[in-house]
Design a protein around this motif. Structure first.
Motif, PDB file in Angstrom:
ATOM      1  N   PRO A  77      -8.793 -10.591   2.394  1.00  0.00           N
ATOM      2  CA  PRO A  77      -7.688  -9.627   2.578  1.00  0.00           C
ATOM      3  C   PRO A  77      -6.667  -9.679   1.454  1.00  0.00           C
ATOM      4  CG  PRO A  77      -7.288 -11.557   3.908  1.00  0.00           C
ATOM      5  CD  PRO A  77      -8.615 -11.783   3.227  1.00  0.00           C
ATOM      6  N   THR A  78      -7.126  -9.462   0.260  1.00  0.00           N
ATOM      7  CA  THR A  78      -6.234  -9.464  -0.896  1.00  0.00           C
ATOM      8  C   THR A  78      -6.035  -8.050  -1.446  1.00  0.00           C
ATOM      9  OG1 THR A  78      -8.121  -9.952  -2.341  1.00  0.00           O
ATOM     10  CG2 THR A  78      -6.836 -11.815  -1.552  1.00  0.00           C
ATOM     11  N   GLY A  79      -6.568  -7.065  -0.744  1.00  0.00           N
ATOM     12  CA  GLY A  79      -6.435  -5.671  -1.167  1.00  0.00           C
ATOM     13  C   GLY A  79      -7.115  -4.762  -0.169  1.00  0.00           C
ATOM     14  N   PHE A  80      -7.377  -3.537  -0.589  1.00  0.00           N
ATOM     15  CA  PHE A  80      -7.973  -2.547   0.297  1.00  0.00           C
ATOM     16  C   PHE A  80      -9.453  -2.819   0.551  1.00  0.00           C
ATOM     17  CE2 PHE A  80      -7.570  -0.733  -4.071  1.00  0.00           C
ATOM     18  CZ  PHE A  80      -8.894  -0.844  -4.441  1.00  0.00           C
ATOM     19  N   LEU A  81     -10.010  -2.122   1.525  1.00  0.00           N
ATOM     20  CA  LEU A  81     -11.458  -2.144   1.766  1.00  0.00           C
ATOM     21  C   LEU A  81     -12.082  -1.178   0.771  1.00  0.00           C
ATOM     22  CD1 LEU A  81     -13.969  -2.919   3.439  1.00  0.00           C
ATOM     23  CD2 LEU A  81     -13.425  -0.992   4.954  1.00  0.00           C
ATOM     24  N   HIS A  82     -12.739  -1.712  -0.258  1.00  0.00           N
ATOM     25  CA  HIS A  82     -13.278  -0.843  -1.305  1.00  0.00           C
ATOM     26  C   HIS A  82     -14.689  -0.373  -0.955  1.00  0.00           C
ATOM     27  CE1 HIS A  82     -15.693  -4.225  -2.806  1.00  0.00           C
ATOM     28  NE2 HIS A  82     -14.600  -4.966  -2.685  1.00  0.00           N
ATOM     29  N   LYS A 126     -19.746  -0.835 -15.026  1.00  0.00           N
ATOM     30  CA  LYS A 126     -19.228  -1.457 -13.814  1.00  0.00           C
ATOM     31  C   LYS A 126     -18.225  -0.539 -13.146  1.00  0.00           C
ATOM     32  CE  LYS A 126     -16.974  -5.667 -12.136  1.00  0.00           C
ATOM     33  NZ  LYS A 126     -16.368  -6.973 -12.515  1.00  0.00           N
ATOM     34  N   LEU A 127     -18.329  -0.428 -11.835  1.00  0.00           N
ATOM     35  CA  LEU A 127     -17.488   0.510 -11.098  1.00  0.00           C
ATOM     36  C   LEU A 127     -16.014   0.151 -11.255  1.00  0.00           C
ATOM     37  CD1 LEU A 127     -17.802   2.965  -9.193  1.00  0.00           C
ATOM     38  CD2 LEU A 127     -17.644   1.379  -7.273  1.00  0.00           C
ATOM     39  N   SER A 128     -15.219   1.154 -11.580  1.00  0.00           N
ATOM     40  CA  SER A 128     -13.789   0.964 -11.728  1.00  0.00           C
ATOM     41  C   SER A 128     -13.072   2.146 -11.077  1.00  0.00           C
ATOM     42  CB  SER A 128     -13.406   0.892 -13.211  1.00  0.00           C
ATOM     43  OG  SER A 128     -13.700   2.134 -13.855  1.00  0.00           O
ATOM     44  N   LYS A 129     -11.750   2.136 -11.117  1.00  0.00           N
ATOM     45  CA  LYS A 129     -10.995   3.215 -10.462  1.00  0.00           C
ATOM     46  C   LYS A 129     -11.321   4.581 -11.048  1.00  0.00           C
ATOM     47  CE  LYS A 129      -7.047   0.596  -8.722  1.00  0.00           C
ATOM     48  NZ  LYS A 129      -5.570   0.442  -8.733  1.00  0.00           N
ATOM     49  N   ARG A 130     -11.650   4.609 -12.330  1.00  0.00           N
ATOM     50  CA  ARG A 130     -11.955   5.916 -12.929  1.00  0.00           C
ATOM     51  C   ARG A 130     -13.278   6.480 -12.396  1.00  0.00           C
ATOM     52  NH1 ARG A 130     -15.572   5.820 -17.301  1.00  0.00           N
ATOM     53  NH2 ARG A 130     -16.201   3.729 -17.977  1.00  0.00           N
ATOM     54  N   HIS A 131     -14.130   5.625 -11.858  1.00  0.00           N
ATOM     55  CA  HIS A 131     -15.386   6.082 -11.262  1.00  0.00           C
ATOM     56  C   HIS A 131     -15.224   6.434  -9.785  1.00  0.00           C
ATOM     57  CE1 HIS A 131     -17.010   3.336 -14.527  1.00  0.00           C
ATOM     58  NE2 HIS A 131     -17.619   4.466 -14.786  1.00  0.00           N
ATOM     59  N   GLY A 132     -14.154   5.987  -9.156  1.00  0.00           N
ATOM     60  CA  GLY A 132     -13.983   6.213  -7.733  1.00  0.00           C
ATOM     61  C   GLY A 132     -13.895   4.935  -6.939  1.00  0.00           C
ATOM     62  N   ALA A 133     -13.601   3.815  -7.610  1.00  0.00           N
ATOM     63  CA  ALA A 133     -13.503   2.529  -6.911  1.00  0.00           C
ATOM     64  C   ALA A 133     -12.155   2.429  -6.221  1.00  0.00           C
ATOM     65  CB  ALA A 133     -13.693   1.378  -7.893  1.00  0.00           C
ATOM     66  N   LEU A 134     -11.978   3.235  -5.214  1.00  0.00           N
ATOM     67  CA  LEU A 134     -10.727   3.293  -4.477  1.00  0.00           C
ATOM     68  C   LEU A 134     -10.923   2.684  -3.103  1.00  0.00           C
ATOM     69  CD1 LEU A 134      -9.921   7.023  -5.328  1.00  0.00           C
ATOM     70  CD2 LEU A 134      -9.155   5.000  -6.580  1.00  0.00           C
ATOM     71  N   GLY A 135      -9.820   2.528  -2.384  1.00  0.00           N
ATOM     72  CA  GLY A 135      -9.930   2.064  -1.013  1.00  0.00           C
ATOM     73  C   GLY A 135     -10.528   3.139  -0.135  1.00  0.00           C
ATOM     74  N   VAL A 136     -11.165   2.707   0.951  1.00  0.00           N
ATOM     75  CA  VAL A 136     -11.743   3.665   1.895  1.00  0.00           C
ATOM     76  C   VAL A 136     -10.673   4.627   2.398  1.00  0.00           C
ATOM     77  CG1 VAL A 136     -12.718   3.848   4.221  1.00  0.00           C
ATOM     78  CG2 VAL A 136     -13.676   2.213   2.593  1.00  0.00           C
ATOM     79  N   ASP A 137      -9.445   4.135   2.552  1.00  0.00           N
ATOM     80  CA  ASP A 137      -8.368   4.993   3.038  1.00  0.00           C
ATOM     81  C   ASP A 137      -8.103   6.160   2.082  1.00  0.00           C
ATOM     82  OD1 ASP A 137      -7.475   2.931   1.241  1.00  0.00           O
ATOM     83  OD2 ASP A 137      -5.412   3.527   1.663  1.00  0.00           O
ATOM     84  N   ALA A 138      -8.330   5.941   0.785  1.00  0.00           N
ATOM     85  CA  ALA A 138      -8.104   7.010  -0.188  1.00  0.00           C
ATOM     86  C   ALA A 138      -9.105   8.144   0.008  1.00  0.00           C
ATOM     87  CB  ALA A 138      -8.215   6.459  -1.607  1.00  0.00           C
ATOM     88  N   TYR A 139     -10.343   7.813   0.346  1.00  0.00           N
ATOM     89  CA  TYR A 139     -11.347   8.858   0.579  1.00  0.00           C
ATOM     90  C   TYR A 139     -11.033   9.640   1.851  1.00  0.00           C
ATOM     91  CZ  TYR A 139     -13.887   6.613  -3.153  1.00  0.00           C
ATOM     92  OH  TYR A 139     -14.235   6.109  -4.379  1.00  0.00           O
ATOM     93  N   ARG A 140     -10.506   8.959   2.841  1.00  0.00           N
ATOM     94  CA  ARG A 140     -10.094   9.661   4.053  1.00  0.00           C
ATOM     95  C   ARG A 140      -8.981  10.650   3.724  1.00  0.00           C
ATOM     96  NH1 ARG A 140      -8.327   6.172   9.219  1.00  0.00           N
ATOM     97  NH2 ARG A 140      -7.281   5.046   7.539  1.00  0.00           N
ATOM     98  N   GLU A 141      -8.015  10.223   2.914  1.00  0.00           N
ATOM     99  CA  GLU A 141      -6.907  11.106   2.533  1.00  0.00           C
ATOM    100  C   GLU A 141      -7.397  12.281   1.694  1.00  0.00           C
ATOM    101  OE1 GLU A 141      -4.095   8.625   0.612  1.00  0.00           O
ATOM    102  OE2 GLU A 141      -3.595   7.483   2.428  1.00  0.00           O
TER     103      GLU A 141
END
Length: 456
Positions: free
Chosen positions: A11-16, A233-248
Protein backbone atom coordinates in the motif's frame (compact mmCIF):
# COMPACT_ATOMS: atom_id res chain seq x y z
CA UNK A 1 -5.94 -30.10 -3.74
CA UNK A 2 -7.94 -27.25 -2.21
CA UNK A 3 -6.55 -24.40 -4.28
CA UNK A 4 -5.77 -21.16 -2.41
CA UNK A 5 -4.39 -18.09 -4.17
CA UNK A 6 -3.61 -14.64 -2.87
CA UNK A 7 -3.08 -11.10 -4.09
CA UNK A 8 -0.62 -9.21 -1.91
CA UNK A 9 -0.17 -5.54 -2.89
CA UNK A 10 2.05 -3.05 -1.07
CA UNK A 11 0.00 0.00 0.00
CA UNK A 12 2.51 2.58 -1.11
CA UNK A 13 0.39 3.92 -3.97
CA UNK A 14 -2.59 3.22 -6.19
CA UNK A 15 -3.75 -0.14 -7.54
CA UNK A 16 -2.03 -0.07 -10.93
CA UNK A 17 -2.83 -2.03 -14.07
CA UNK A 18 -0.21 -4.72 -13.45
CA UNK A 19 -1.46 -5.30 -9.93
CA UNK A 20 -5.07 -5.46 -11.09
CA UNK A 21 -4.17 -8.10 -13.69
CA UNK A 22 -2.30 -10.14 -11.07
CA UNK A 23 -5.36 -9.99 -8.81
CA UNK A 24 -7.57 -11.07 -11.72
CA UNK A 25 -5.41 -14.08 -12.59
CA UNK A 26 -5.38 -15.19 -8.95
CA UNK A 27 -9.16 -14.71 -8.71
CA UNK A 28 -9.81 -16.63 -11.93
CA UNK A 29 -7.51 -19.52 -11.02
CA UNK A 30 -9.17 -19.92 -7.63
CA UNK A 31 -12.67 -19.69 -9.11
CA UNK A 32 -11.83 -22.17 -11.88
CA UNK A 33 -10.73 -24.75 -9.30
CA UNK A 34 -13.46 -24.00 -6.77
CA UNK A 35 -10.85 -22.72 -4.33
CA UNK A 36 -10.23 -19.57 -2.28
CA UNK A 37 -8.84 -16.20 -3.30
CA UNK A 38 -7.36 -14.19 -0.43
CA UNK A 39 -5.96 -10.69 0.06
CA UNK A 40 -2.93 -9.62 2.05
CA UNK A 41 -1.78 -6.03 2.48
CA UNK A 42 2.01 -6.07 2.62
CA UNK A 43 2.38 -2.99 4.79
CA UNK A 44 5.69 -3.73 6.50
CA UNK A 45 7.17 -0.56 4.96
CA UNK A 46 5.51 1.63 7.58
CA UNK A 47 7.13 4.82 6.30
CA UNK A 48 5.57 4.52 2.84
CA UNK A 49 2.38 2.59 3.57
CA UNK A 50 -0.67 4.81 3.98
CA UNK A 51 -4.28 4.32 4.98
CA UNK A 52 -5.33 6.21 1.85
CA UNK A 53 -3.44 3.75 -0.36
CA UNK A 54 -5.00 0.79 1.44
CA UNK A 55 -8.46 2.27 0.91
CA UNK A 56 -7.68 2.92 -2.76
CA UNK A 57 -6.58 -0.70 -3.25
CA UNK A 58 -9.76 -2.07 -1.68
CA UNK A 59 -11.89 0.40 -3.63
CA UNK A 60 -10.25 -0.55 -6.93
CA UNK A 61 -10.61 -4.28 -6.28
CA UNK A 62 -14.25 -3.81 -5.27
CA UNK A 63 -14.98 -1.87 -8.47
CA UNK A 64 -13.46 -4.68 -10.53
CA UNK A 65 -15.36 -7.33 -8.56
CA UNK A 66 -12.14 -8.84 -7.21
CA UNK A 67 -12.71 -8.61 -3.46
CA UNK A 68 -11.16 -11.36 -1.38
CA UNK A 69 -13.11 -14.30 0.00
CA UNK A 70 -12.15 -13.29 3.54
CA UNK A 71 -11.05 -10.07 5.28
CA UNK A 72 -7.62 -8.95 4.15
CA UNK A 73 -4.61 -9.91 6.27
CA UNK A 74 -2.23 -7.16 7.37
CA UNK A 75 1.37 -8.30 7.07
CA UNK A 76 2.61 -5.86 9.69
CA UNK A 77 0.29 -7.44 12.26
CA UNK A 78 2.17 -10.74 11.88
CA UNK A 79 5.61 -9.37 12.86
CA UNK A 80 5.85 -11.45 16.03
CA UNK A 81 5.03 -14.60 14.07
CA UNK A 82 7.71 -13.76 11.49
CA UNK A 83 10.34 -13.32 14.21
CA UNK A 84 9.26 -16.60 15.81
CA UNK A 85 9.83 -18.46 12.54
CA UNK A 86 13.22 -16.81 12.06
CA UNK A 87 14.39 -18.19 15.40
CA UNK A 88 12.94 -21.62 14.59
CA UNK A 89 15.06 -21.60 11.44
CA UNK A 90 18.12 -20.79 13.56
CA UNK A 91 17.33 -23.68 15.91
CA UNK A 92 16.92 -26.01 12.91
CA UNK A 93 20.34 -25.01 11.54
CA UNK A 94 18.80 -23.48 8.39
CA UNK A 95 19.68 -19.93 9.51
CA UNK A 96 22.16 -18.29 11.83
CA UNK A 97 22.82 -15.19 13.90
CA UNK A 98 25.13 -12.71 12.19
CA UNK A 99 27.00 -10.02 14.14
CA UNK A 100 28.75 -8.29 11.24
CA UNK A 101 29.04 -4.53 11.46
CA UNK A 102 28.05 -2.45 8.43
CA UNK A 103 31.69 -1.84 7.54
CA UNK A 104 32.55 -5.53 7.85
CA UNK A 105 29.59 -6.50 5.70
CA UNK A 106 30.56 -3.96 3.02
CA UNK A 107 34.05 -5.38 2.87
CA UNK A 108 32.82 -9.00 2.63
CA UNK A 109 30.28 -8.06 -0.02
CA UNK A 110 32.87 -6.21 -2.13
CA UNK A 111 35.31 -9.13 -1.88
CA UNK A 112 32.62 -11.67 -2.80
CA UNK A 113 31.48 -9.65 -5.80
CA UNK A 114 35.04 -9.25 -7.11
CA UNK A 115 35.49 -13.04 -7.01
CA UNK A 116 32.02 -13.82 -8.40
CA UNK A 117 31.00 -15.56 -5.21
CA UNK A 118 27.97 -15.20 -2.95
CA UNK A 119 28.05 -13.34 0.34
CA UNK A 120 28.87 -15.73 3.19
CA UNK A 121 29.23 -14.40 6.74
CA UNK A 122 31.98 -15.82 8.99
CA UNK A 123 29.31 -16.14 11.68
CA UNK A 124 27.42 -18.91 9.86
CA UNK A 125 29.38 -21.65 11.62
CA UNK A 126 30.41 -19.90 14.84
CA UNK A 127 28.89 -20.45 18.26
CA UNK A 128 30.78 -17.82 20.30
CA UNK A 129 28.02 -15.26 20.12
CA UNK A 130 28.59 -11.88 21.77
CA UNK A 131 25.92 -10.04 23.74
CA UNK A 132 25.20 -7.65 20.88
CA UNK A 133 22.50 -6.95 18.29
CA UNK A 134 22.39 -9.40 15.40
CA UNK A 135 20.62 -10.11 12.16
CA UNK A 136 19.39 -13.55 11.15
CA UNK A 137 20.60 -14.90 7.79
CA UNK A 138 19.58 -17.97 5.85
CA UNK A 139 22.34 -20.52 5.41
CA UNK A 140 22.35 -21.08 1.66
CA UNK A 141 23.97 -24.24 0.21
CA UNK A 142 27.45 -23.78 -1.22
CA UNK A 143 27.20 -26.40 -3.95
CA UNK A 144 24.63 -27.75 -6.37
CA UNK A 145 21.60 -26.08 -7.87
CA UNK A 146 17.91 -25.56 -7.28
CA UNK A 147 15.22 -26.16 -9.89
CA UNK A 148 11.71 -24.76 -9.85
CA UNK A 149 8.95 -26.03 -12.11
CA UNK A 150 7.20 -22.76 -12.74
CA UNK A 151 3.61 -23.07 -14.02
CA UNK A 152 4.22 -20.28 -16.55
CA UNK A 153 7.98 -20.06 -17.10
CA UNK A 154 8.60 -23.82 -17.13
CA UNK A 155 11.75 -25.40 -15.68
CA UNK A 156 14.05 -22.76 -14.20
CA UNK A 157 17.37 -23.62 -12.50
CA UNK A 158 19.68 -21.46 -10.39
CA UNK A 159 23.08 -22.43 -9.03
CA UNK A 160 23.31 -22.15 -5.25
CA UNK A 161 26.51 -20.16 -5.70
CA UNK A 162 24.32 -17.33 -7.02
CA UNK A 163 22.41 -17.04 -3.74
CA UNK A 164 23.71 -14.85 -0.90
CA UNK A 165 23.07 -15.72 2.73
CA UNK A 166 20.10 -13.38 2.77
CA UNK A 167 18.94 -11.51 5.86
CA UNK A 168 15.51 -12.63 7.05
CA UNK A 169 15.39 -10.74 10.36
CA UNK A 170 16.92 -7.30 10.86
CA UNK A 171 18.85 -6.23 13.92
CA UNK A 172 15.80 -4.34 15.21
CA UNK A 173 13.77 -7.55 15.14
CA UNK A 174 11.74 -6.67 12.05
CA UNK A 175 11.36 -9.26 9.27
CA UNK A 176 12.46 -8.77 5.70
CA UNK A 177 10.13 -9.31 2.78
CA UNK A 178 11.72 -12.67 1.95
CA UNK A 179 10.75 -14.09 5.32
CA UNK A 180 7.40 -12.37 5.83
CA UNK A 181 5.94 -13.40 2.48
CA UNK A 182 6.79 -17.07 3.03
CA UNK A 183 5.42 -17.20 6.56
CA UNK A 184 2.23 -15.42 5.54
CA UNK A 185 1.68 -17.61 2.48
CA UNK A 186 2.18 -20.75 4.57
CA UNK A 187 -0.09 -19.58 7.37
CA UNK A 188 -2.79 -18.57 4.88
CA UNK A 189 -2.61 -21.99 3.23
CA UNK A 190 -1.60 -20.58 -0.16
CA UNK A 191 -1.06 -23.37 -2.68
CA UNK A 192 -0.31 -21.31 -5.79
CA UNK A 193 1.74 -18.10 -5.84
CA UNK A 194 0.76 -16.24 -9.02
CA UNK A 195 2.68 -12.99 -9.42
CA UNK A 196 4.81 -10.91 -11.79
CA UNK A 197 7.98 -12.43 -13.21
CA UNK A 198 10.04 -9.70 -11.55
CA UNK A 199 9.69 -11.96 -8.48
CA UNK A 200 11.07 -15.07 -10.21
CA UNK A 201 14.52 -14.76 -8.63
CA UNK A 202 12.88 -14.34 -5.22
CA UNK A 203 11.24 -17.75 -5.57
CA UNK A 204 14.56 -19.56 -5.16
CA UNK A 205 15.40 -17.66 -1.98
CA UNK A 206 11.91 -18.10 -0.57
CA UNK A 207 11.97 -21.82 -1.35
CA UNK A 208 14.90 -22.14 1.04
CA UNK A 209 12.75 -20.73 3.85
CA UNK A 210 9.98 -23.24 3.07
CA UNK A 211 12.46 -26.12 3.07
CA UNK A 212 14.19 -24.89 6.20
CA UNK A 213 10.86 -25.09 8.03
CA UNK A 214 9.90 -28.40 6.46
CA UNK A 215 6.89 -26.79 4.76
CA UNK A 216 5.47 -27.69 1.36
CA UNK A 217 6.66 -25.30 -1.34
CA UNK A 218 3.68 -23.84 -3.24
CA UNK A 219 3.35 -23.92 -7.01
CA UNK A 220 4.96 -20.80 -8.43
CA UNK A 221 3.56 -19.09 -11.53
CA UNK A 222 5.41 -15.97 -12.65
CA UNK A 223 3.53 -13.99 -15.28
CA UNK A 224 5.33 -11.59 -17.65
CA UNK A 225 5.07 -7.88 -16.95
CA UNK A 226 3.05 -5.42 -19.03
CA UNK A 227 4.84 -3.15 -21.48
CA UNK A 228 3.65 -0.18 -23.46
CA UNK A 229 2.47 -0.49 -27.06
CA UNK A 230 6.00 0.45 -28.16
CA UNK A 231 7.51 -2.47 -26.25
CA UNK A 232 9.12 -0.29 -23.59
CA UNK A 233 8.53 -0.75 -19.88
CA UNK A 234 5.07 0.46 -18.97
CA UNK A 235 5.03 4.01 -17.68
CA UNK A 236 2.45 6.76 -17.15
CA UNK A 237 2.77 7.85 -20.76
CA UNK A 238 1.60 4.38 -21.81
CA UNK A 239 -1.33 4.32 -19.40
CA UNK A 240 0.27 3.06 -16.19
CA UNK A 241 -2.29 4.81 -14.06
CA UNK A 242 -4.29 3.75 -11.05
CA UNK A 243 -7.43 1.73 -11.64
CA UNK A 244 -9.38 4.67 -10.23
CA UNK A 245 -8.13 6.84 -13.11
CA UNK A 246 -9.65 4.47 -15.68
CA UNK A 247 -12.95 4.56 -13.84
CA UNK A 248 -12.88 8.37 -13.95
CA UNK A 249 -12.14 8.22 -17.69
CA UNK A 250 -15.38 6.31 -18.17
CA UNK A 251 -14.22 2.72 -18.57
CA UNK A 252 -16.58 0.00 -17.31
CA UNK A 253 -15.38 -2.62 -14.82
CA UNK A 254 -16.40 -5.55 -17.05
CA UNK A 255 -14.49 -4.00 -19.94
CA UNK A 256 -11.42 -3.52 -17.76
CA UNK A 257 -11.58 -7.14 -16.58
CA UNK A 258 -12.02 -8.39 -20.16
CA UNK A 259 -9.07 -6.31 -21.36
CA UNK A 260 -6.79 -7.27 -18.46
CA UNK A 261 -7.61 -10.93 -19.05
CA UNK A 262 -6.36 -10.68 -22.63
CA UNK A 263 -3.08 -9.04 -21.54
CA UNK A 264 -0.90 -12.12 -21.64
CA UNK A 265 -3.63 -14.79 -21.67
CA UNK A 266 -5.53 -16.11 -24.67
CA UNK A 267 -8.31 -18.44 -25.67
CA UNK A 268 -8.05 -18.85 -29.42
CA UNK A 269 -9.22 -15.75 -31.23
CA UNK A 270 -11.80 -14.80 -28.60
CA UNK A 271 -11.62 -11.12 -27.71
CA UNK A 272 -14.90 -10.49 -25.85
CA UNK A 273 -14.98 -12.92 -22.94
CA UNK A 274 -17.58 -12.91 -20.18
CA UNK A 275 -16.57 -13.51 -16.58
CA UNK A 276 -18.37 -16.84 -16.61
CA UNK A 277 -16.43 -18.00 -19.66
CA UNK A 278 -13.20 -16.62 -18.21
CA UNK A 279 -13.68 -18.71 -15.05
CA UNK A 280 -14.53 -21.77 -17.12
CA UNK A 281 -11.61 -21.40 -19.54
CA UNK A 282 -8.81 -19.99 -17.37
CA UNK A 283 -5.64 -22.02 -16.97
CA UNK A 284 -2.03 -21.05 -16.36
CA UNK A 285 -0.78 -22.95 -19.40
CA UNK A 286 -2.48 -20.32 -21.59
CA UNK A 287 -0.44 -17.49 -20.07
CA UNK A 288 2.26 -16.37 -22.48
CA UNK A 289 5.92 -16.01 -21.55
CA UNK A 290 6.46 -12.71 -23.36
CA UNK A 291 5.50 -9.30 -21.95
CA UNK A 292 1.99 -8.17 -22.83
CA UNK A 293 1.53 -4.77 -24.49
CA UNK A 294 -0.91 -2.22 -23.13
CA UNK A 295 -2.99 -0.54 -25.83
CA UNK A 296 -5.39 2.23 -24.80
CA UNK A 297 -7.20 2.11 -28.16
CA UNK A 298 -7.88 -1.61 -27.73
CA UNK A 299 -9.21 -0.98 -24.24
CA UNK A 300 -11.52 1.70 -25.65
CA UNK A 301 -12.79 -0.68 -28.35
CA UNK A 302 -13.61 -3.34 -25.77
CA UNK A 303 -15.28 -0.74 -23.59
CA UNK A 304 -17.50 0.34 -26.49
CA UNK A 305 -18.73 -3.26 -26.81
CA UNK A 306 -19.79 -3.37 -23.16
CA UNK A 307 -21.28 0.12 -23.46
CA UNK A 308 -23.53 -0.97 -26.34
CA UNK A 309 -24.67 -3.99 -24.34
CA UNK A 310 -25.85 -1.87 -21.40
CA UNK A 311 -29.51 -1.23 -20.69
CA UNK A 312 -30.42 2.23 -21.99
CA UNK A 313 -31.93 3.44 -18.74
CA UNK A 314 -29.00 2.13 -16.68
CA UNK A 315 -26.59 3.87 -19.04
CA UNK A 316 -28.55 7.09 -18.70
CA UNK A 317 -28.09 6.92 -14.93
CA UNK A 318 -24.33 6.94 -15.51
CA UNK A 319 -24.50 9.73 -18.08
CA UNK A 320 -26.84 11.90 -16.03
CA UNK A 321 -24.09 12.46 -13.47
CA UNK A 322 -22.19 14.30 -16.21
CA UNK A 323 -25.08 15.94 -18.08
CA UNK A 324 -28.08 16.63 -15.88
CA UNK A 325 -31.38 17.12 -17.77
CA UNK A 326 -33.42 20.28 -17.36
CA UNK A 327 -36.78 18.48 -17.51
CA UNK A 328 -38.34 15.00 -17.38
CA UNK A 329 -38.91 15.31 -21.11
CA UNK A 330 -35.19 15.84 -21.66
CA UNK A 331 -34.43 12.60 -19.80
CA UNK A 332 -36.88 10.68 -21.98
CA UNK A 333 -35.36 12.18 -25.14
CA UNK A 334 -31.90 10.92 -24.22
CA UNK A 335 -33.10 7.44 -23.32
CA UNK A 336 -35.09 7.21 -26.55
CA UNK A 337 -32.04 8.14 -28.61
CA UNK A 338 -29.59 6.10 -26.49
CA UNK A 339 -29.38 3.12 -28.90
CA UNK A 340 -27.91 5.44 -31.54
CA UNK A 341 -25.78 7.43 -29.11
CA UNK A 342 -24.15 4.21 -27.87
CA UNK A 343 -23.09 3.25 -31.38
CA UNK A 344 -20.95 6.36 -31.69
CA UNK A 345 -19.29 6.27 -28.24
CA UNK A 346 -16.25 4.64 -26.64
CA UNK A 347 -17.22 5.65 -23.09
CA UNK A 348 -20.24 7.20 -21.41
CA UNK A 349 -18.25 10.44 -21.30
CA UNK A 350 -18.54 10.55 -25.10
CA UNK A 351 -22.31 10.28 -24.77
CA UNK A 352 -22.44 13.03 -22.16
CA UNK A 353 -20.44 15.29 -24.45
CA UNK A 354 -22.80 14.68 -27.37
CA UNK A 355 -26.22 15.25 -25.78
CA UNK A 356 -26.20 18.94 -24.93
CA UNK A 357 -28.98 19.49 -27.45
CA UNK A 358 -31.09 16.79 -25.80
CA UNK A 359 -30.77 17.63 -22.12
CA UNK A 360 -31.81 21.27 -22.55
CA UNK A 361 -35.21 22.47 -23.69
CA UNK A 362 -35.61 25.25 -26.23
CA UNK A 363 -33.30 26.54 -28.95
CA UNK A 364 -29.93 24.73 -28.88
CA UNK A 365 -26.62 26.42 -28.32
CA UNK A 366 -25.31 27.00 -31.82
CA UNK A 367 -21.80 25.79 -32.67
CA UNK A 368 -19.82 28.20 -34.85
CA UNK A 369 -19.47 25.77 -37.75
CA UNK A 370 -23.22 25.12 -37.73
CA UNK A 371 -24.39 28.73 -37.62
CA UNK A 372 -23.30 29.42 -41.18
CA UNK A 373 -25.57 26.68 -42.49
CA UNK A 374 -28.70 28.61 -41.57
CA UNK A 375 -28.62 31.12 -44.41
CA UNK A 376 -31.61 32.81 -46.05
CA UNK A 377 -32.31 29.82 -48.29
CA UNK A 378 -32.22 27.42 -45.33
CA UNK A 379 -34.64 29.63 -43.40
CA UNK A 380 -37.04 29.59 -46.31
CA UNK A 381 -36.93 25.78 -46.66
CA UNK A 382 -37.37 25.20 -42.92
CA UNK A 383 -40.21 27.74 -42.84
CA UNK A 384 -42.10 25.66 -45.39
CA UNK A 385 -41.27 22.44 -43.58
CA UNK A 386 -42.54 23.66 -40.19
CA UNK A 387 -45.94 24.42 -41.66
CA UNK A 388 -46.21 20.95 -43.20
CA UNK A 389 -44.93 18.75 -40.35
CA UNK A 390 -47.47 16.12 -39.28
CA UNK A 391 -49.02 16.01 -35.84
CA UNK A 392 -47.58 13.61 -33.27
CA UNK A 393 -46.76 11.19 -32.03
CA UNK A 394 -43.71 10.79 -34.26
CA UNK A 395 -41.61 7.75 -35.08
CA UNK A 396 -38.54 7.61 -37.28
CA UNK A 397 -40.15 5.47 -39.97
CA UNK A 398 -43.15 7.74 -40.35
CA UNK A 399 -41.00 10.86 -40.46
CA UNK A 400 -38.76 9.28 -43.09
CA UNK A 401 -41.77 8.63 -45.31
CA UNK A 402 -43.13 12.14 -44.73
CA UNK A 403 -39.84 13.82 -45.61
CA UNK A 404 -39.43 11.77 -48.76
CA UNK A 405 -42.86 12.82 -49.99
CA UNK A 406 -42.50 16.43 -48.89
CA UNK A 407 -39.12 16.82 -50.60
CA UNK A 408 -40.51 15.41 -53.83
CA UNK A 409 -43.55 17.69 -53.75
CA UNK A 410 -41.33 20.75 -53.22
CA UNK A 411 -38.70 19.75 -55.79
CA UNK A 412 -36.03 19.57 -53.07
CA UNK A 413 -33.39 17.05 -52.05
CA UNK A 414 -32.39 15.96 -48.56
CA UNK A 415 -29.16 17.94 -48.87
CA UNK A 416 -31.28 21.10 -49.14
CA UNK A 417 -32.86 20.66 -45.70
CA UNK A 418 -30.84 17.94 -43.91
CA UNK A 419 -27.96 20.03 -42.60
CA UNK A 420 -30.11 23.13 -41.89
CA UNK A 421 -32.59 20.94 -40.01
CA UNK A 422 -29.78 19.36 -37.98
CA UNK A 423 -28.32 22.78 -37.17
CA UNK A 424 -31.68 24.19 -36.12
CA UNK A 425 -32.53 21.23 -33.90
CA UNK A 426 -29.12 20.36 -32.42
CA UNK A 427 -26.88 23.39 -32.95
CA UNK A 428 -24.29 21.10 -34.58
CA UNK A 429 -23.31 19.68 -37.96
CA UNK A 430 -23.15 16.12 -36.63
CA UNK A 431 -25.66 14.03 -34.72
CA UNK A 432 -27.48 10.73 -35.01
CA UNK A 433 -29.91 10.40 -37.93
CA UNK A 434 -31.97 13.59 -38.09
CA UNK A 435 -35.26 11.70 -38.30
CA UNK A 436 -34.32 9.82 -35.13
CA UNK A 437 -33.47 13.14 -33.49
CA UNK A 438 -36.83 14.58 -34.55
CA UNK A 439 -38.66 11.52 -33.22
CA UNK A 440 -36.85 11.82 -29.90
CA UNK A 441 -37.59 15.54 -29.59
CA UNK A 442 -41.24 15.18 -30.54
CA UNK A 443 -43.34 17.63 -32.56
CA UNK A 444 -43.76 20.38 -29.97
CA UNK A 445 -40.08 20.64 -29.06
CA UNK A 446 -38.89 20.24 -32.67
CA UNK A 447 -41.21 22.90 -34.08
CA UNK A 448 -40.41 25.26 -31.20
CA UNK A 449 -36.66 24.90 -31.84
CA UNK A 450 -36.94 25.51 -35.57
CA UNK A 451 -39.07 28.62 -35.07
CA UNK A 452 -36.79 30.07 -32.37
CA UNK A 453 -33.54 29.28 -34.18
CA UNK A 454 -34.73 30.56 -37.56
CA UNK A 455 -36.90 33.32 -36.06
CA UNK A 456 -39.86 32.11 -38.04
Amino acid sequence: MNVVTRFAPSPTGFLHIGGARTALFNWLFARHHGGSYLLRIEDTDRARSTAAAIDAIHDGLSWLGLEGDAPAVSQSAQAARHAEVAMQLVEAGAAYRCFLSDDELDAIRESARSKGKPVRSPWRDRGDHPAAPFTVRMKMPDDGAMTIEDAVQGTVTVQHQQLDDMVILRADGSPTYMLAVVVDDHDMGVTHVIRGDDHLNNAFRQAMVYRGMGWDVPVFAHIPLIHGADGAKLSKRHGALGVDAYREMGFLPDAMVNYLLRLGWSHGDDEIISRADAVSWFSLDRVGKSPARFDMDKLADINSHYLRAMDDTALWEMVSGLAAPTSPQARERVIRLMPLLKERAKTHHDIAAAIGFLVHDGAPEMKEDAAGILDESAHAHLGKLVGALPAGPWDAGGLQDFLKTWLSENSLKMKDVGLPLRAALTGTRQSPSIVDVMAALGPDEAVSRIRKTCKI
